[in-house]
Design a protein around this motif. Structure first.
Motif, mmCIF file in Angstrom:
data_model
loop_
_atom_site.group_PDB
_atom_site.id
_atom_site.type_symbol
_atom_site.label_atom_id
_atom_site.label_comp_id
_atom_site.label_asym_id
_atom_site.label_seq_id
_atom_site.Cartn_x
_atom_site.Cartn_y
_atom_site.Cartn_z
ATOM 1 N N HIS B 57 -49.524 -23.207 4.995
ATOM 2 C CA HIS B 57 -48.600 -23.138 6.124
ATOM 3 C C HIS B 57 -47.185 -22.940 5.596
ATOM 4 C CE1 HIS B 57 -51.458 -25.377 9.039
ATOM 5 N NE2 HIS B 57 -51.496 -24.083 9.233
ATOM 6 N N VAL B 58 -46.439 -22.068 6.245
ATOM 7 C CA VAL B 58 -45.046 -21.857 5.860
ATOM 8 C C VAL B 58 -44.165 -22.081 7.082
ATOM 9 C CG1 VAL B 58 -43.357 -20.277 4.880
ATOM 10 C CG2 VAL B 58 -45.743 -20.186 4.096
ATOM 11 N N ILE B 59 -43.282 -23.049 6.965
ATOM 12 C CA ILE B 59 -42.368 -23.421 8.052
ATOM 13 C C ILE B 59 -40.964 -23.049 7.585
ATOM 14 C CG2 ILE B 59 -41.470 -25.370 9.397
ATOM 15 C CD1 ILE B 59 -44.278 -26.730 8.569
ATOM 16 N N SER B 67 -36.018 -30.780 10.448
ATOM 17 C CA SER B 67 -35.638 -31.003 11.845
ATOM 18 C C SER B 67 -36.827 -31.606 12.596
ATOM 19 C CB SER B 67 -35.289 -29.660 12.479
ATOM 20 O OG SER B 67 -36.421 -28.797 12.393
ATOM 21 N N ASP B 69 -38.323 -30.250 14.935
ATOM 22 C CA ASP B 69 -39.286 -29.170 15.142
ATOM 23 C C ASP B 69 -40.103 -28.888 13.876
ATOM 24 O OD1 ASP B 69 -40.298 -27.211 17.059
ATOM 25 O OD2 ASP B 69 -39.563 -25.732 15.627
ATOM 26 N N ALA B 70 -39.462 -28.986 12.722
ATOM 27 C CA ALA B 70 -40.202 -28.815 11.467
ATOM 28 C C ALA B 70 -41.221 -29.945 11.324
ATOM 29 C CB ALA B 70 -39.233 -28.806 10.276
ATOM 30 N N ARG B 72 -42.585 -31.628 13.853
ATOM 31 C CA ARG B 72 -43.654 -31.277 14.812
ATOM 32 C C ARG B 72 -44.674 -30.360 14.117
ATOM 33 N NH1 ARG B 72 -44.854 -26.659 17.844
ATOM 34 N NH2 ARG B 72 -42.957 -25.627 17.129
ATOM 35 N N SER B 73 -44.185 -29.346 13.439
ATOM 36 C CA SER B 73 -45.074 -28.386 12.785
ATOM 37 C C SER B 73 -45.875 -29.048 11.661
ATOM 38 C CB SER B 73 -44.250 -27.217 12.229
ATOM 39 O OG SER B 73 -43.527 -26.587 13.273
ATOM 40 N N VAL B 75 -46.727 -32.174 11.379
ATOM 41 C CA VAL B 75 -47.723 -33.109 11.922
ATOM 42 C C VAL B 75 -48.951 -32.318 12.380
ATOM 43 C CG1 VAL B 75 -48.232 -34.798 13.734
ATOM 44 C CG2 VAL B 75 -46.007 -34.857 12.550
ATOM 45 N N ILE B 76 -48.729 -31.199 13.054
ATOM 46 C CA ILE B 76 -49.857 -30.342 13.464
ATOM 47 C C ILE B 76 -50.604 -29.849 12.221
ATOM 48 C CG2 ILE B 76 -50.428 -28.111 14.533
ATOM 49 C CD1 ILE B 76 -48.026 -28.696 16.490
ATOM 50 N N SER B 77 -49.838 -29.478 11.200
ATOM 51 C CA SER B 77 -50.414 -28.969 9.957
ATOM 52 C C SER B 77 -51.334 -30.001 9.297
ATOM 53 C CB SER B 77 -49.272 -28.585 9.006
ATOM 54 O OG SER B 77 -49.752 -28.195 7.743
ATOM 55 N N HIS B 78 -50.867 -31.233 9.222
ATOM 56 C CA HIS B 78 -51.655 -32.279 8.563
ATOM 57 C C HIS B 78 -52.756 -32.846 9.468
ATOM 58 C CE1 HIS B 78 -52.865 -35.784 6.344
ATOM 59 N NE2 HIS B 78 -52.596 -36.523 7.408
ATOM 60 N N LYS B 79 -52.378 -33.180 10.682
ATOM 61 C CA LYS B 79 -53.319 -33.891 11.570
ATOM 62 C C LYS B 79 -54.475 -33.007 12.020
ATOM 63 C CE LYS B 79 -55.081 -36.995 14.092
ATOM 64 N NZ LYS B 79 -55.584 -38.267 13.561
#
Lengths: 188, 188
Positions: B57-59, B67, B69-70, B72-73, B75-79
């Motif tokens: 994943h690249v944020i 941030s 928002d980062a 948020r991303s 958490v979605i990536s890991h969870k």
């Protein structure tokens, strides 16, 4: 020491040895374009859009959403670094279509560990503690892919901090072909 | 029709013609790693970290900041998608070191058009309308590069929505060499 980080640092050493002219690239993007897209591992914007180092700002988050933070980045990109065009690229088979705020809130409340997708149901297999803090977050999920592109294009166009004349266009990237398809978003 | 978008679509057609096995990549990142870095045009994470489509994943946002928002991303990536490690990569000569919230608020209030940097002073040359809305935004600028990496590594480690055991490491990318240098961030 993590194996993945070791591999990344080895690849980086190779990159450094071939860096060449890239050492003198200027800060502002040469092609004056910013691309907002998803963090998805299958997407490589430099590859799928033919960009080389120095060409374009690339903003990525879960979904490629026009979050406040993405708009913060776009405003800096346009106001200070001269980009004059913005592309929003969402993609097929996006993870953001696989859950809802309620599902994510429940999963995180149970455990912070990685869950598994069983058919179309998420299942927590972690044993670590959870947190209810996930229930108060807008995860920016979506159901309709084209509609999510239109929504984000409009959100950027309507930002009070970007000129209404800044061209913003929307695309869907197909993860099974690598192709970009434009989503038309009428002005206004 | 924009020339840049035409060129991007032509490059994309070429990419599609060589897409091959990438058509069947799975959604979760193969190397179970997420990289948070800056939108800067000179940075190509796939290149500098040796990643191919499907790997990570690249944020990206202005500054590579942790941030909301980062996070948020991440958490979605890991969870939901199984990443088990996170790298924060800031870089030398970052645009986020070239202004302050006050400067940005003033510039946007005068005009939304692109400003120019004159020595170390920003100057508005636009004639379009401005907006005072920029004054209420935290632009996430920084002065000290190493400190910004430490701050963001700590912010991710301390997120109530990520396990405290998730490895998070910080790096500085040198835009004149392409090299990554680790910034040590003691736990706790």
């Amino acid at each position: 020491m993590s194996t993945v980080v070791d591999e990344i640092l080895a690849a980086n050493a190779q990159y450094v040895s071939e860096f060449g002219d890239r050492r003198s690239l200027p800060l502002p993007p040469a092609r004056q374009v910013a691309i907002l897209t998803c963090m998805d591992a299958r997407l490589d914007p430099a590859h799928f859009a033919g960009l080389k180092e120095g060409d374009a700002h690339v903003i990525r988050n879960a979904g490629g959403r026009a979050s406040d933070d993405a708009i913060r980045s776009l405003v800096i990109s346009h106001k200070l670094l001269g980009t004059q065009e913005c592309l929003v690229v969402h993609h097929t088979n996006c993870g953001m279509q696989l859950f809802t705020d309620e599902v994510m809130g429940d999963l995180l409340a149970q455990s912070l560990d990685t869950a598994v997708l069983d058919g179309d149901r998420w299942r927590d297999i972690g044993t670590g503690p959870g947190s209810s803090a996930g229930r108060s977050i807008d995860w920016l999920t979506f159901r309709d892919l084209e509609e999510s592109v239109r929504e984000d294009v409009r959100r950027i166009r309507q930002s009070p901090l970007l000129p209404p004349t800044l061209p913003v266009r929307g695309f869907i990237y197909d993860v099974t072909t690598g192709g970009l398809q434009e989503v038309m978003v009428p002005e206004g």
